[in-house]
Design a protein around this motif. Structure first.
Motif, PDB file in Angstrom:
ATOM      1  N   GLU A 140       0.830  -1.205   0.000  1.00  0.00           N
ATOM      2  CA  GLU A 140       0.000   0.000   0.000  1.00  0.00           C
ATOM      3  C   GLU A 140       0.866   1.257   0.000  1.00  0.00           C
ATOM      4  O   GLU A 140       0.486   2.288  -0.556  1.00  0.00           O
ATOM      5  CB  GLU A 140      -0.923   0.009   1.217  1.00  0.00           C
ATOM      6  CG  GLU A 140      -2.021  -1.037   1.179  1.00  0.00           C
ATOM      7  CD  GLU A 140      -1.548  -2.426   1.635  1.00  0.00           C
ATOM      8  OE1 GLU A 140      -0.371  -2.578   2.045  1.00  0.00           O
ATOM      9  OE2 GLU A 140      -2.346  -3.368   1.556  1.00  0.00           O
ATOM     10  N   GLY A 141       2.031   1.166   0.625  1.00  0.00           N
ATOM     11  CA  GLY A 141       2.930   2.312   0.708  1.00  0.00           C
ATOM     12  C   GLY A 141       3.583   2.674  -0.615  1.00  0.00           C
ATOM     13  O   GLY A 141       4.185   3.741  -0.736  1.00  0.00           O
ATOM     14  N   LEU A 142       3.464   1.812  -1.610  1.00  0.00           N
ATOM     15  CA  LEU A 142       4.034   2.123  -2.920  1.00  0.00           C
ATOM     16  C   LEU A 142       3.221   3.186  -3.643  1.00  0.00           C
ATOM     17  O   LEU A 142       3.753   3.937  -4.449  1.00  0.00           O
ATOM     18  CB  LEU A 142       4.111   0.862  -3.788  1.00  0.00           C
ATOM     19  CG  LEU A 142       5.034  -0.253  -3.280  1.00  0.00           C
ATOM     20  CD1 LEU A 142       4.904  -1.482  -4.174  1.00  0.00           C
ATOM     21  CD2 LEU A 142       6.481   0.226  -3.232  1.00  0.00           C
TER      22      LEU A 142
ATOM     23  N   SER B 124       1.722   3.364  -8.113  1.00  0.00           N
ATOM     24  CA  SER B 124       3.106   3.633  -8.524  1.00  0.00           C
ATOM     25  C   SER B 124       3.308   3.085  -9.938  1.00  0.00           C
ATOM     26  O   SER B 124       2.472   2.319 -10.454  1.00  0.00           O
ATOM     27  CB  SER B 124       4.081   2.953  -7.566  1.00  0.00           C
ATOM     28  OG  SER B 124       4.022   1.542  -7.732  1.00  0.00           O
ATOM     29  N   VAL B 125       4.396   3.451 -10.536  1.00  0.00           N
ATOM     30  CA  VAL B 125       4.723   2.932 -11.868  1.00  0.00           C
ATOM     31  C   VAL B 125       4.765   1.405 -11.843  1.00  0.00           C
ATOM     32  O   VAL B 125       4.251   0.744 -12.750  1.00  0.00           O
ATOM     33  CB  VAL B 125       6.069   3.515 -12.362  1.00  0.00           C
ATOM     34  CG1 VAL B 125       6.535   2.819 -13.629  1.00  0.00           C
ATOM     35  CG2 VAL B 125       5.948   5.021 -12.566  1.00  0.00           C
TER      36      VAL B 125
ATOM     37  N   THR C  83       1.121 -11.204  -4.700  1.00  0.00           N
ATOM     38  CA  THR C  83       1.360  -9.916  -5.353  1.00  0.00           C
ATOM     39  C   THR C  83       2.096  -8.917  -4.459  1.00  0.00           C
ATOM     40  O   THR C  83       2.993  -8.215  -4.930  1.00  0.00           O
ATOM     41  CB  THR C  83       0.029  -9.329  -5.863  1.00  0.00           C
ATOM     42  OG1 THR C  83      -0.595 -10.304  -6.710  1.00  0.00           O
ATOM     43  CG2 THR C  83       0.261  -8.058  -6.658  1.00  0.00           C
ATOM     44  N   SER C  84       1.736  -8.832  -3.193  1.00  0.00           N
ATOM     45  CA  SER C  84       2.423  -7.878  -2.319  1.00  0.00           C
ATOM     46  C   SER C  84       3.917  -8.163  -2.262  1.00  0.00           C
ATOM     47  O   SER C  84       4.740  -7.248  -2.382  1.00  0.00           O
ATOM     48  CB  SER C  84       1.829  -7.937  -0.909  1.00  0.00           C
ATOM     49  OG  SER C  84       0.489  -7.515  -0.937  1.00  0.00           O
TER      50      SER C  84
ATOM     51  N   GLY D 102      10.117  -6.430  -6.447  1.00  0.00           N
ATOM     52  CA  GLY D 102      10.367  -5.631  -7.647  1.00  0.00           C
ATOM     53  C   GLY D 102      10.780  -4.210  -7.299  1.00  0.00           C
ATOM     54  O   GLY D 102      11.694  -3.639  -7.909  1.00  0.00           O
ATOM     55  N   HIS D 103      10.123  -3.643  -6.306  1.00  0.00           N
ATOM     56  CA  HIS D 103      10.454  -2.288  -5.861  1.00  0.00           C
ATOM     57  C   HIS D 103      11.903  -2.226  -5.369  1.00  0.00           C
ATOM     58  O   HIS D 103      12.657  -1.315  -5.743  1.00  0.00           O
ATOM     59  CB  HIS D 103       9.485  -1.875  -4.752  1.00  0.00           C
ATOM     60  CG  HIS D 103       9.788  -0.562  -4.121  1.00  0.00           C
ATOM     61  ND1 HIS D 103       9.554   0.636  -4.759  1.00  0.00           N
ATOM     62  CD2 HIS D 103      10.320  -0.253  -2.913  1.00  0.00           C
ATOM     63  CE1 HIS D 103       9.925   1.632  -3.960  1.00  0.00           C
ATOM     64  NE2 HIS D 103      10.392   1.108  -2.837  1.00  0.00           N
TER      65      HIS D 103
END
Ligand code: FES
Length: 93
Positions: free
Chosen positions: A11-13, A21-22, A39-40, A46-47
């Motif tokens: 959620e913070g993304l 986010s992108v 997914t999270s 990935g981030h």
């Protein structure tokens, strides 16, 4: 284990207004989720990768997400999503 560390959630993304986010938008664009259970973790892996490497190879992406299991086996789209996000971030002004 997290004592003294910053904790980032999926959620913070998103930004303060809730805009994806992108990377999140790239997951949406490439249909990189099925049930969403993984997914999270995939987003955060990935981030972290994209913070360290804005031009990852496919092997870099596979290595980065290697600690997460996708029981739906949607790995191809997840790899595509992270590669798409990397491309979009490199092209951003
Ligand atoms: Fe279902 Fe990955 S989308 S576990």
């Amino acid at each position: 284990q997290a004592d003294g560390h910053e904790v980032m959630t999926a959620e913070g993304l998103a930004d303060a207004d809730g805009m994806l986010s992108v990377l999140q938008d790239s997951f949406w664009e490439t249909h990189a989720m099925q049930c969403g259970y993984c997914t999270s973790g995939m987003l955060l892996a990935g981030h972290a990768l994209l913070e360290a490497n804005q031009d990852p190879s496919e092997e870099d992406i596979i290595e980065a997400i290697g600690g997460n299991l996708c029981r739906c086996t949607g790995y191809r789209q997840i790899i595509e999503a992270i590669a798409l996000a990397a491309k979009r971030l490199r092209q951003a002004p």
